[in-house]
Design a protein around this motif. Structure first.
Motif, PDB file in Angstrom:
ATOM      1  N   ASN A  11       0.833  -1.220   0.000  1.00  0.00           N
ATOM      2  CA  ASN A  11       0.000   0.000   0.000  1.00  0.00           C
ATOM      3  C   ASN A  11       0.862   1.263   0.000  1.00  0.00           C
ATOM      4  OD1 ASN A  11      -2.469  -1.250  -0.112  1.00  0.00           O
ATOM      5  ND2 ASN A  11      -2.776  -1.272   2.104  1.00  0.00           N
ATOM      6  N   CYS A  12       1.942   1.232   0.787  1.00  0.00           N
ATOM      7  CA  CYS A  12       2.860   2.389   0.815  1.00  0.00           C
ATOM      8  C   CYS A  12       3.489   2.607  -0.557  1.00  0.00           C
ATOM      9  CB  CYS A  12       3.954   2.174   1.867  1.00  0.00           C
ATOM     10  SG  CYS A  12       3.369   2.390   3.558  1.00  0.00           S
ATOM     11  N   ARG A  13       3.888   1.507  -1.206  1.00  0.00           N
ATOM     12  CA  ARG A  13       4.476   1.616  -2.548  1.00  0.00           C
ATOM     13  C   ARG A  13       3.468   2.219  -3.527  1.00  0.00           C
ATOM     14  NH1 ARG A  13       7.492  -4.167  -2.743  1.00  0.00           N
ATOM     15  NH2 ARG A  13       9.288  -3.533  -1.519  1.00  0.00           N
ATOM     16  N   LYS A  14       2.216   1.758  -3.466  1.00  0.00           N
ATOM     17  CA  LYS A  14       1.173   2.298  -4.340  1.00  0.00           C
ATOM     18  C   LYS A  14       0.980   3.791  -4.097  1.00  0.00           C
ATOM     19  CE  LYS A  14      -1.959  -1.555  -5.250  1.00  0.00           C
ATOM     20  NZ  LYS A  14      -3.311  -2.081  -4.995  1.00  0.00           N
ATOM     21  N   LEU A  15       0.904   4.162  -2.842  1.00  0.00           N
ATOM     22  CA  LEU A  15       0.715   5.571  -2.490  1.00  0.00           C
ATOM     23  C   LEU A  15       1.908   6.425  -2.957  1.00  0.00           C
ATOM     24  CD1 LEU A  15      -0.832   5.239   1.095  1.00  0.00           C
ATOM     25  CD2 LEU A  15      -1.998   5.958  -0.993  1.00  0.00           C
ATOM     26  N   LEU A  16       3.129   5.872  -2.780  1.00  0.00           N
ATOM     27  CA  LEU A  16       4.315   6.598  -3.226  1.00  0.00           C
ATOM     28  C   LEU A  16       4.338   6.749  -4.749  1.00  0.00           C
ATOM     29  CD1 LEU A  16       7.121   5.192  -0.893  1.00  0.00           C
ATOM     30  CD2 LEU A  16       6.303   7.545  -1.037  1.00  0.00           C
ATOM     31  N   TRP A  21       3.782  10.136  -9.358  1.00  0.00           N
ATOM     32  CA  TRP A  21       3.147  10.379 -10.654  1.00  0.00           C
ATOM     33  C   TRP A  21       2.487  11.759 -10.674  1.00  0.00           C
ATOM     34  CZ3 TRP A  21      -1.622  11.533 -12.607  1.00  0.00           C
ATOM     35  CH2 TRP A  21      -1.778  11.406 -13.992  1.00  0.00           C
ATOM     36  N   ARG A  22       1.785  12.103  -9.597  1.00  0.00           N
ATOM     37  CA  ARG A  22       1.133  13.413  -9.511  1.00  0.00           C
ATOM     38  C   ARG A  22       2.144  14.552  -9.564  1.00  0.00           C
ATOM     39  NH1 ARG A  22      -2.517  11.330  -4.903  1.00  0.00           N
ATOM     40  NH2 ARG A  22      -4.292  10.521  -6.048  1.00  0.00           N
ATOM     41  N   ILE A  23       3.249  14.393  -8.836  1.00  0.00           N
ATOM     42  CA  ILE A  23       4.294  15.422  -8.836  1.00  0.00           C
ATOM     43  C   ILE A  23       4.888  15.562 -10.238  1.00  0.00           C
ATOM     44  CG2 ILE A  23       6.623  15.974  -7.998  1.00  0.00           C
ATOM     45  CD1 ILE A  23       5.742  14.693  -5.304  1.00  0.00           C
ATOM     46  N   TYR A  25       3.460  14.741 -13.074  1.00  0.00           N
ATOM     47  CA  TYR A  25       2.425  15.283 -13.952  1.00  0.00           C
ATOM     48  C   TYR A  25       2.314  16.793 -13.783  1.00  0.00           C
ATOM     49  CZ  TYR A  25      -2.160  16.099 -16.033  1.00  0.00           C
ATOM     50  OH  TYR A  25      -3.183  16.583 -16.790  1.00  0.00           O
ATOM     51  N   LYS A  26       2.243  17.258 -12.534  1.00  0.00           N
ATOM     52  CA  LYS A  26       2.143  18.692 -12.273  1.00  0.00           C
ATOM     53  C   LYS A  26       3.369  19.427 -12.796  1.00  0.00           C
ATOM     54  CE  LYS A  26      -0.961  18.487  -8.318  1.00  0.00           C
ATOM     55  NZ  LYS A  26      -1.123  18.749  -6.886  1.00  0.00           N
ATOM     56  N   SER A  27       4.531  18.834 -12.642  1.00  0.00           N
ATOM     57  CA  SER A  27       5.762  19.432 -13.137  1.00  0.00           C
ATOM     58  C   SER A  27       5.741  19.536 -14.664  1.00  0.00           C
ATOM     59  CB  SER A  27       6.953  18.593 -12.685  1.00  0.00           C
ATOM     60  OG  SER A  27       8.135  19.056 -13.264  1.00  0.00           O
ATOM     61  N   ARG A  28       5.267  18.490 -15.330  1.00  0.00           N
ATOM     62  CA  ARG A  28       5.188  18.490 -16.786  1.00  0.00           C
ATOM     63  C   ARG A  28       4.207  19.559 -17.275  1.00  0.00           C
ATOM     64  NH1 ARG A  28       3.056  13.323 -18.859  1.00  0.00           N
ATOM     65  NH2 ARG A  28       4.160  12.584 -17.038  1.00  0.00           N
ATOM     66  N   ILE A  29       3.050  19.667 -16.628  1.00  0.00           N
ATOM     67  CA  ILE A  29       2.059  20.684 -16.998  1.00  0.00           C
ATOM     68  C   ILE A  29       2.634  22.089 -16.810  1.00  0.00           C
ATOM     69  CG2 ILE A  29      -0.185  21.681 -16.390  1.00  0.00           C
ATOM     70  CD1 ILE A  29      -0.355  19.047 -17.946  1.00  0.00           C
ATOM     71  N   LYS A  30       3.331  22.294 -15.695  1.00  0.00           N
ATOM     72  CA  LYS A  30       3.937  23.594 -15.429  1.00  0.00           C
ATOM     73  C   LYS A  30       4.972  23.926 -16.496  1.00  0.00           C
ATOM     74  CE  LYS A  30       6.392  26.158 -11.867  1.00  0.00           C
ATOM     75  NZ  LYS A  30       7.024  26.106 -10.551  1.00  0.00           N
ATOM     76  N   GLN A  31       5.786  22.953 -16.876  1.00  0.00           N
ATOM     77  CA  GLN A  31       6.806  23.155 -17.898  1.00  0.00           C
ATOM     78  C   GLN A  31       6.164  23.489 -19.251  1.00  0.00           C
ATOM     79  OE1 GLN A  31       9.176  19.692 -18.663  1.00  0.00           O
ATOM     80  NE2 GLN A  31      10.860  20.873 -19.521  1.00  0.00           N
ATOM     81  N   ILE A  32       5.107  22.784 -19.607  1.00  0.00           N
ATOM     82  CA  ILE A  32       4.409  23.043 -20.872  1.00  0.00           C
ATOM     83  C   ILE A  32       3.837  24.454 -20.881  1.00  0.00           C
ATOM     84  CG2 ILE A  32       2.343  22.423 -22.202  1.00  0.00           C
ATOM     85  CD1 ILE A  32       2.937  19.470 -21.416  1.00  0.00           C
ATOM     86  N   ARG A  33       3.231  24.872 -19.788  1.00  0.00           N
ATOM     87  CA  ARG A  33       2.661  26.227 -19.708  1.00  0.00           C
ATOM     88  C   ARG A  33       3.744  27.291 -19.823  1.00  0.00           C
ATOM     89  NH1 ARG A  33      -1.513  24.819 -14.965  1.00  0.00           N
ATOM     90  NH2 ARG A  33      -3.171  23.973 -16.270  1.00  0.00           N
ATOM     91  N   GLU A  34       4.892  27.049 -19.169  1.00  0.00           N
ATOM     92  CA  GLU A  34       5.983  28.010 -19.249  1.00  0.00           C
ATOM     93  C   GLU A  34       6.513  28.112 -20.674  1.00  0.00           C
ATOM     94  OE1 GLU A  34       8.751  26.614 -16.313  1.00  0.00           O
ATOM     95  OE2 GLU A  34       7.653  27.549 -14.662  1.00  0.00           O
ATOM     96  N   HIS A  35       6.637  26.966 -21.351  1.00  0.00           N
ATOM     97  CA  HIS A  35       7.093  26.978 -22.739  1.00  0.00           C
ATOM     98  C   HIS A  35       6.095  27.701 -23.640  1.00  0.00           C
ATOM     99  CE1 HIS A  35      10.740  24.719 -22.356  1.00  0.00           C
ATOM    100  NE2 HIS A  35      10.144  23.653 -21.861  1.00  0.00           N
TER     101      HIS A  35
END
Length: 119
Positions: A11-16, A21-23, A25-35
């Motif tokens: 369960n800890c592995r799944k949560l991690l 993945w969320r971090i 994803y958010k980083s990728r979206i932020k990078q795309i918006r900045e570009h």
């Protein structure tokens, strides 16, 4: 048989994995918006320069036409998007007259551009 510790670890592995993945994803979206913002900023700068150059080029092309009436008709119908009928009313000539002047001017501009390409 799985123990409670094994289930908790899984369960800890799944949560991690989900959190990572969320971090990511958010980083990728932020990078795309900045570009996108950077691209839009550069495009607006390039677009402004290109627009000025285009206007200067069109103006110099129009000035190669020896007839003032023809230049006026091309400017109003092509650049400002007026109808031939509206321009005819302004000049107090027929719509067919405007059309003939427009064709004459466009033919002359076509020749001028072809001569520029040859040189």
């Amino acid at each position: 048989m799985e123990t409670n510790d094994d289930i908790t670890v899984e369960n800890c592995r799944k949560l991690l994995r989900r959190a990572a993945w969320r971090i990511q994803y958010k980083s990728r979206i932020k990078q795309i918006r900045e570009h996108q913002m950077l691209f839009e900023e550069q495009a607006s700068e390039i677009g402004f320069e290109a627009e000025i150059i285009s206007k200067i080029f069109v103006e110099s092309l129009l000035n190669t036409i020896p007839w003032e009436k023809c230049r006026y008709i091309l400017e109003k119908t092509i650049i400002y998007g007026m109808t031939e009928k509206e321009v005819a009313k302004q000049l107090n000539i027929t719509q067919q007259g405007v059309n003939k002047w427009k064709k004459k001017g466009l033919d002359l501009l076509r020749e001028t551009i072809q001569n520029l390409e040859i040189q």
